[in-house]
Design an enzyme around this catalytic site. Structure first.
Site, PDB file in Angstrom:
ATOM      1  CB  SER A 128       4.347 -31.785  22.489  1.00  0.00           C
ATOM      2  OG  SER A 128       4.405 -33.168  22.766  1.00  0.00           O
ATOM      3  CE1 TYR A 153       3.460 -33.049  17.431  1.00  0.00           C
ATOM      4  CE2 TYR A 153       4.310 -34.264  19.316  1.00  0.00           C
ATOM      5  CZ  TYR A 153       3.391 -33.389  18.771  1.00  0.00           C
ATOM      6  OH  TYR A 153       2.410 -32.843  19.566  1.00  0.00           O
TER       7      TYR A 153
END
Length: 336
Positions: A128, A153
């Protein structure tokens, strides 16, 4: 033709990737646990389209189920694995951290073990743009250090990169990690900005605009993401002969390991996205301007030079074209 496992097959990116692979003649095993992080009906509708196509088989499994994942790998003997399954969302990681450990760390370990023991030829996995964290030098380069994540995350995605590199080094497993930048488009995730803004505006509700609309995002249309994945699936990484432990390059390795950005390379201010959306909808949005959320990056901007050099592709679909395509799908899907 390849035998491919796609985890997260009922998810946004996984669904589109499976469609593309089936269209080109690959045999696809799709794995998903159909979690209720967002509306399961949307996942089921994606899945129904895939199950109607020859060459696709669905496995309702959770990546954290070690015996089941081990059995799947042993029985199927996949050529390529694309791991897209994960617990997504920066903001949700602030309230439910354990979900990220179970899916993104425990689940990914089971994928690595499955690849190792079954002789998978290439593992491609989703990282990501969130891993860039506190970095401020733009555009974000895979050759820059990313040791300062600002959300759990992001930390789990950085951990995935480190775990994958370890397996590549120890077991010579070819691994490619992909840092996606704000993916949007038809069949997208309802928790993402474009989808949630559209739903709120059509319902006559105010939209929440964080950092007073001064966020900038490298919004990347789903077709560009899938094109990048497919090309990199076919580009099995080799050890970098010039890699040096004295001056280590984070984006390559002396192991068969590579990291790539897949982003549009044209950051768009959040207010511009809203303007384009208003134009497509033919109505104005009531905006609730709010301070930045903890864990959010203020700006993302992908350096995609490595992607262009190695597979001859750069994302290029404009925000105007992408939003219009999303809106056409949204009106059709929700019968508006």
């Amino acid at each position: 033709m390849s035998k491919v496992l796609v985890t997260g097959a009922a998810g946004f990116i996984g669904f589109h990737l499976c469609q593309r692979l089936l269209a080109q003649g690959d045999t696809v095993a799709g794995l998903d646990n159909l979690s209720d992080y967002y509306e399961v009906s949307l996942k089921q509708d994606r899945l129904a389209q895939l199950e109607a196509k020859p060459g696709f088989r669905f496995h309702l499994l959770d990546l954290a189920d070690r015996p089941a994942i081990s059995q799947l790998f042993d029985e199927q003997q996949f050529d390529i694995v694309v791991n897209l399954a994960a617990q997504p969302g920066v903001r949700y990681s602030l309230v439910n951290p354990h979900a990220y450990i179970d899916s993104n760390l425990v689940g990914f370990t089971n994928v690595l073990e499955g690849c190792r023991h079954s002789g998978v030829k290439h593992l491609v996995f989703a990282s990501s743009s969130s891993v860039y964290g506190a970095n401020t030098r733009l555009p974000y380069s895979v050759h820059d250090n990313v040791d300062h994540p600002i959300s759990l995350y992001a930390a789990t995605k950085k951990a995935n990169e480190l775990m994958a590199h370890t397996y590549s080094h120890l077991y010579k497993l070819p691994v490619t990690g992909l840092r996606f930048f704000t993916v949007y488009g038809p069949w997208g995730r309802p928790d993402m900005a474009l989808f949630s803004f559209t739903r709120a505006i059509l319902s006559g509700k105010a939209i929440e605009v964080f950092n007073y609309g001064k966020m900038r995002r490298d919004f990347t249309y789903i077709d560009d993401i899938v094109e990048g994945i497919v090309r990199l699936m076919q580009n099995v990484p080799q050890p970098n002969p010039s890699w040096s432990g004295e001056f280590p390059d984070p984006g390559t390795s002396q192991a068969p390991y590579r990291i790539y950005n897949i982003g549009n390379n044209q950051p768009v201010e959040l207010m511009h996205l809203i303007t384009v959306l208003e134009s497509c909808l033919g109505r104005s949005a009531e905006k609730k301007l709010l301070p930045p959320q903890p864990g959010d990056l203020i700006e993302t901007f992908a350096d995609v030079d490595d992607l262009a050099r190695d597979v001859g592709f750069m994302p290029n679909i404009s925000i105007e074209t992408g939003v219009e395509r999303f809106m056409n799908w949204y009106r059709d899907y929700y019968k508006i």
